[in-house]
Design a protein around this motif. Structure first.
Motif, mmCIF file in Angstrom:
data_model
loop_
_atom_site.group_PDB
_atom_site.id
_atom_site.type_symbol
_atom_site.label_atom_id
_atom_site.label_comp_id
_atom_site.label_asym_id
_atom_site.label_seq_id
_atom_site.Cartn_x
_atom_site.Cartn_y
_atom_site.Cartn_z
ATOM 1 N N SER A 59 50.344 30.385 39.541
ATOM 2 C CA SER A 59 48.689 30.892 38.662
ATOM 3 C C SER A 59 47.890 30.412 37.061
ATOM 4 C CB SER A 59 49.335 32.790 38.954
ATOM 5 O OG SER A 59 50.095 32.306 37.713
ATOM 6 N N THR A 61 46.959 30.646 33.632
ATOM 7 C CA THR A 61 47.036 31.772 32.748
ATOM 8 C C THR A 61 45.617 31.441 32.284
ATOM 9 O OG1 THR A 61 47.717 29.975 30.937
ATOM 10 C CG2 THR A 61 49.038 31.249 32.360
ATOM 11 N N THR A 78 54.343 43.803 39.256
ATOM 12 C CA THR A 78 53.207 44.802 39.310
ATOM 13 C C THR A 78 53.127 46.166 39.948
ATOM 14 O OG1 THR A 78 52.482 42.659 40.614
ATOM 15 C CG2 THR A 78 51.358 44.306 40.743
ATOM 16 N N GLN A 142 47.082 43.976 34.017
ATOM 17 C CA GLN A 142 46.443 43.337 33.559
ATOM 18 C C GLN A 142 46.804 42.033 32.235
ATOM 19 O OE1 GLN A 142 43.458 45.700 30.736
ATOM 20 N NE2 GLN A 142 45.114 46.746 30.358
ATOM 21 N N THR A 145 48.725 38.904 34.263
ATOM 22 C CA THR A 145 47.020 37.734 34.289
ATOM 23 C C THR A 145 46.382 37.554 32.762
ATOM 24 O OG1 THR A 145 45.383 39.481 34.748
ATOM 25 C CG2 THR A 145 46.914 39.294 36.512
#
Length: 184
Positions: A59, A61, A78, A142, A145
């Motif tokens: 992923s 940032t 998660t 949140q 991520t």
């Protein structure tokens, strides 16, 4: 239904009855969350093969850095962060059921708040005070991520706000349950 009168004639205090009901709500909610985690892993493994579970999750940032994470560990984080929102929604439903003596109202209002909360927060995001609202802080994913609801919000800030709401919800439940009469 109708068991509260039988519980109240026993020597157990109202507080003990209230706490035991709340703990049973929490345990059931966490059992459902754990069941969902296991089923999602199993279904994913059946559909896509269990061999891909060790692949990294890649992923980006907020500042543009590429990050490689363990997929199962990220999924577990998660689910654990969603467990906090589950506890808050259970506490909200428990407060409503204690206040209004209606399980249907508690379930209906909490499901409505679950769906409408994000919509309301999108409308109120332009206001600085909206970061203190419950629904701005229930989604702790949140912070995984790196995109918080508003600038300046941190994980510790959200946990603090949720702790205040948690205490207020439980205080209201306790005050209303210990002071009301039990009707037929």
């Amino acid at each position: 239904s109708g068991t509260i009168k039988l519980l109240l004639i026993r020597p157990a205090s109202r507080v003990k009855i209230l706490v035991s009901k709340y703990i049973s709500f929490l345990l059931f909610g966490m059992l459902l969350l754990l069941t969902l985690f296991v089923i999602s892993i199993a279904v994913n493994g059946i559909l896509y093969g269990f061999g891909y579970m060790d692949l990294p999750l890649v992923s980006m940032t907020a500042d543009g850095q590429i990050v490689e994470k363990n997929m199962v560990l990220n999924l577990w984080k998660t689910y654990m962060l969603n467990g906090v929102s589950t506890v808050m929604y259970i506490t909200l439903a428990f407060m409503i059921s204690s206040a209004f003596r209606s399980s249907a109202m508690a379930i209906g209002f909490t499901i409505g708040a679950l769906f409408a909360g994000n919509i309301i927060m999108e409308v109120l995001q332009r206001f600085d005070w909206s970061k203190y609202l419950l629904f701005a802080n229930t989604d702790l994913t949140q912070y995984l991520t790196g995109h918080p609801f508003q600038e300046g919000m941190t994980l510790s800030f959200s946990i603090g706000v949720l702790a205040v709401y948690f205490l207020v919800f439980n205080l209201i439940s306790w005050l209303l349950f210990t002071r009301r009469d039990v009707a037929a």
